[in-house]
Write a protein that holds these residues in place. Sequence first.
Motif: not given
Lengths: 107, 126
Positions: A33-54
């Motif tokens: 499981l991964a988490w991403f952040q996206q701001k308006p008009g911008k590409a997603p940014k990777s935050l977390i992978y393997a559920a809990s790894s930064l």
Amino acid sequence: DIQMTQSPSSLSASVGDTVTITCRASQGISNYLAWFQQKPGKAPKSLIYAASSLQRGAPSKFSGRGSGTDFTLTISSLQPEDFAIYYCQQYYTYPYTFGQGTTVEIK
Amino acid sequence: EVQLLESGGGSLQPGRSLRLSCTASGFNFNDYAFSWVRQAPGKGLEWVGLIRSKYYGGAPIYAASMKGRFTISRDDSKSIVYLQMNSLNTEDTGVYYCARDIVVPGATYNYFMDVWGKGTTVTVSS
């Protein structure tokens, strides 16, 4: 296909608050499981992978937990730059699928 | 600096074809898989497919809705990943991103994305 459901769809919070977003998979995905952040008009940014790894370069204010079907992303001490849309994504099986997104707005 | 730069987007009519490119720099391209992810206007993220590194066979994998119309390929000598899109329709309109994939240690088929490009916009309209 594995369905990823995020809750809430949106939330309002104040600067300095700590917020938690939930992501639920329609079947078990271990910790793929991964988490991403996206701001308006911008590409997603990777935050977390393997559920809990930064991800490298992601601030330690972001933390993830979970395994199986239930996962959380916690953002501590919200700052103006943290207001964005957050997506979870499973990479346990093809096709990889994303949650619908959670919008974190300024109260 | 690790960078991905998409290009090739544009406006075109339904039924036409388009090839997008994703040019990589700042790392050893050959060692990585790459995904394409798209986003329709005002909507969420949708995984299009990925292509593995040659070490893992170099085969592409597609989301079912793209299979048969979209083709992902790579040119390791140029550090470029391509997305060939055929028979485009209005539902293919959106921003197309490429992302670098990291293979899960010990797993052959599981990859997570770490670096994203800025995206290129495709508009399909009559």
